[in-house]
Each structure stands twice: as structure tokens, then as C-alpha cells.
Enzyme design. Structure first.
Site, PDB file in Angstrom:
ATOM      1  CG  HIS A  85      -0.301  -0.401   2.515  1.00  0.00           C
ATOM      2  ND1 HIS A  85       0.713   0.393   3.105  1.00  0.00           N
ATOM      3  CD2 HIS A  85      -0.301  -1.382   3.356  1.00  0.00           C
ATOM      4  CE1 HIS A  85       1.057   0.122   4.227  1.00  0.00           C
ATOM      5  NE2 HIS A  85       0.365  -1.070   4.555  1.00  0.00           N
ATOM      6  N   GLY A 138       1.736   3.180   2.254  1.00  0.00           N
ATOM      7  CA  GLY A 138       2.781   3.160   3.291  1.00  0.00           C
ATOM      8  C   GLY A 138       4.138   2.592   2.846  1.00  0.00           C
ATOM      9  CG  HIS A 139       4.255  -1.672   2.034  1.00  0.00           C
ATOM     10  ND1 HIS A 139       2.814  -1.990   1.895  1.00  0.00           N
ATOM     11  CD2 HIS A 139       4.937  -2.359   3.083  1.00  0.00           C
ATOM     12  CE1 HIS A 139       2.772  -2.773   2.831  1.00  0.00           C
ATOM     13  NE2 HIS A 139       3.840  -3.238   3.692  1.00  0.00           N
ATOM     14  N   GLY A 193       9.074   1.494   8.700  1.00  0.00           N
ATOM     15  CA  GLY A 193       8.112   2.709   8.781  1.00  0.00           C
ATOM     16  C   GLY A 193       7.934   2.847  10.389  1.00  0.00           C
ATOM     17  CE  LYS A 228      -0.024   0.222  11.253  1.00  0.00           C
ATOM     18  NZ  LYS A 228       0.361  -1.090  11.338  1.00  0.00           N
ATOM     19  CG  ASP A 229       5.049  -2.140  11.883  1.00  0.00           C
ATOM     20  OD1 ASP A 229       4.436  -2.967  12.321  1.00  0.00           O
ATOM     21  OD2 ASP A 229       4.851  -1.789  10.923  1.00  0.00           O
ATOM     22  CD  GLN A 235       9.062  -4.380  12.039  1.00  0.00           C
ATOM     23  OE1 GLN A 235       8.483  -5.304  12.142  1.00  0.00           O
ATOM     24  NE2 GLN A 235       8.772  -3.790  10.848  1.00  0.00           N
ATOM     25  CG  MET A 246      -2.518   3.432   4.411  1.00  0.00           C
ATOM     26  SD  MET A 246      -2.066   3.774   2.593  1.00  0.00           S
ATOM     27  CE  MET A 246      -3.165   4.885   2.252  1.00  0.00           C
ATOM     28  CB  SER A 247      -2.106  -1.980   8.430  1.00  0.00           C
ATOM     29  OG  SER A 247      -1.946  -3.315   8.835  1.00  0.00           O
TER      30      SER A 247
END
Ligand code: AMP
Length: 281
Positions: A33, A35-36, A146, A148-149, A152, A183-184
Site C-alpha cells: 500500500h 505506506g510501503h 516505517g 507504523k511499527d 520494530q 494503512m496496514s
């Protein structure tokens, strides 16, 4: 874009490239998506050759998690990457990544066992193991992950530091849907009602940021307000809400300068995560 499936071939290509090109790397599990793709854009800006990997890593899924049904669509991913001018797509296979006699794991202590690591024991060992393997195969000068994680990202930065890897870790901001949902690939699991209620994560981040702007510094107070807010959404089940130090991920009691709000909320079987910085301007 060229596509590589074999580890030895990928190693051969990157060994040659590395002599005069800066390699940027974006590891993913596919079902791509925006995000990637935003991470690929960062890689392209900072390097000469960008490599994206797609690998749904079985080692980072716990027994009973969604490994089998994790969304996959290689055709669509390939098209998105070609349109985004990705140079190399690397899609390794399970047999080569984890042959039957595979025995070695990489584990970052402490910070892998809290937050998502507490809810998903062993998950981050799977992540660090596959990321180190991919780093060794792809040999990048830089790798983009990202926010997002966020946990991680911090764990990988720690691994790179602790193990003296010559790889620069770059972070990319969270890309969101118009209504704020991060987004995920897993968002496709959500039913219509769950999808509507899932905006409570983003709304919680905004609520917390507003509280900090209004001079509320006690994390207990912020967490309590968010807990009450999310509990109003009948399909949402809180896994954790924590405010932590940006670097050590240790919980903090007051926001003195800045901190990071970390959320994990379940909707049915789907576990969503989100986070943001809370800072005093
Ligand atoms: P995944 O395919 O979910 O393993 O994610 C691959 C990379 O994309 C990781 O570095 C993620 O943090 C990153 N990523 C996933 N979702 C987003 C997003 N919404 N915004 C920015 N980066 C993301």
C-alpha cells in the site's frame, strides 16, 4: 525492474553493485500500500539502487496467528513496484530461507519482550532473525522502516548497533487513510463496522496530543482518558495503551520533553497498532 528469487543470485548481484552503487533496501511482507511505497520513495532519494523484498516470514507469526491467511497479491505488488520505479524486487522462498536444518535465531533482549512482544511472545525474534538474514543477502548501505511499527524500528536499530552492522536505518512517517486509520495490509480483515470504529486509534492519538498541548503531563491521566474513549467503541478491545521513552521504550510517568504513545487494539481477531510522538513544543 528485475525480479530475483534465489538467495545466491541476489547475493551475487548486490556484491557487484556494492562496488560503485549505494544500495537502499525496503523489507516488506507484501500486499503493498502507499505506506510501503512511501518507504521506497525515501530509499530512492537516498540511494542509487532500491531493492524491495516481499516475504511473509513464518518465524514472526505465533501458532494460531494469521500466517496462512495473511493477504497476498504478488501480481498487484509487482505492478505497483514497476509503476514506482523500483529497481529490484526480491522474493525469496521458504525452502531457501528456512531449510529443514535451520537452527539460528537473533534476539534483542528486553525491548523485544514488552508492548507487542508481551502480547506476541517470540514475534520480534522472528523479525530480527529474518531482517538480519535479509541484510546479509541484500547487503544494503541503508534500510528504510516505517514508524507504523515503532517498536520494530527501535529493535532493529538496536540490533544494528549491538552487532556493528554497517547499515544506516532510516525511518519513514506513518501513512494514513483519509480518516486517519494507519494503512496496514491487515486492514482488509476488518468488517465494515470494525473499519468504522477502527478510527478510534487515530482519534486517541489526537486526543492525547491535545491533552499535552493543554499542559497535561501525567501519563496516567492521558492513558486513562484514552482508555475511557476507546471503551466507548463496542467492537474495540484494548490490548495495551502505554506512553514510553522514544528510545528505550520504557514507560514514563510524566512527559517532560517528549514521549511516545503506543496503542494496540483488537477488533475481533484483527489486532491494530498505532503510535505517535507526544512532545512539548
Ligand atoms: P509489513 O509489510 O507490514 O511488514 O511492513 C513493511 C514495512 O512497511 C515496515 O517497515 C512497516 O513499518 C512499513 N509500513 C507499514 N505500514 C505503514 C504505513 N502505514 N506507513 C508507513 N510505513 C508503513
Amino acid at each position: 525492474m528485475i525480479e530475483i528469487n534465489s538467495i545466491s543470485e541476489m547475493k551475487k548481484i548486490t556484491k557487484e553493485l556494492k562496488n560503485n552503487k549505494k544500495i537502499g533496501f525496503v523489507p516488506t511482507m507484501g500486499y503493498l500500500h502507499k505506506g510501503h511505497l512511501s518507504l521506497l520513495e525515501i530509499s530512492k532519494k537516498l540511494s542509487d539502487v532500491s531493492i524491495v523484498s516481499i516475504y511473509v516470514n513464518p518465524k514472526q507469526f505465533l501458532l494460531g496467528e494469521d500466517f496462512e491467511k495473511y493477504p497476498r497479491n504478488i501480481e498487484h505488488d509487482r505492478k505497483l513496484l514497476i509503476d514506482s520505479n523500483c529497481d529490484i524486487l526480491f522474493i525469496p522462498n521458504d525452502n531457501e530461507m528456512y531449510p529443514d536444518n535451520f537452527l539460528t535465531y537473533v534476539s534483542v533482549d528486553k525491548i523485544s519482550k514488552i508492548l507487542c512482544g508481551a502480547s506476541r511472545p517470540g514475534h520480534f525474534d522472528g523479525v530480527t532473525t529474518v531482517v538480519l538474514k535479509l541484510f546479509n543477502i541484500v547487503n544494503p548501505a541503508l534500510a528504510v522502516f516505517g514508524e507504523k511499527d515503532y517498536q520494530q524500528l527501535v529493535i532493529i536499530e538496536k540490533m544494528v548497533n549491538d552487532l556493528n552492522l554497517d547499515i544506516k536505518i532510516i525511518s519513514g512517517p506513518i501513512i494514513r487513510e483519509p480518516d486517519g486509520l494507519a494503512m496496514s495490509s491487515r486492514n482488509v480483515y476488518l468488517s465494515k463496522e470494525e473499519r468504522e470504529q477502527a478510527t478510534c486509534l487515530y482519534k486517541s492519538l489526537v486526543l492525547a496530543q491535545d491533552m499535552v498541548k493543554n499542559n497535561i503531563r501525567k501519563t496516567k491521566k492521558i492513558i486513562s482518558a484514552i482508555t475511557d474513549f476507546i471503551n466507548k467503541f463496542n467492537l474495540a478491545k484494548i490490548d495495551y495503551i502505554k506512553i514510553v521513552n522514544n528510545e528505550t521504550l520504557e514507560e514514563i510517568t510524566d512527559i517532560e520533553y517528549k514521549g511516545r504513545l503506543m496503542l494496540a487494539v483488537k477488533f475481533g481477531k484483527t489486532r491494530l497498532i498505532d503510535n505517535c510522538e507526544l512532545s512539548i513544543e
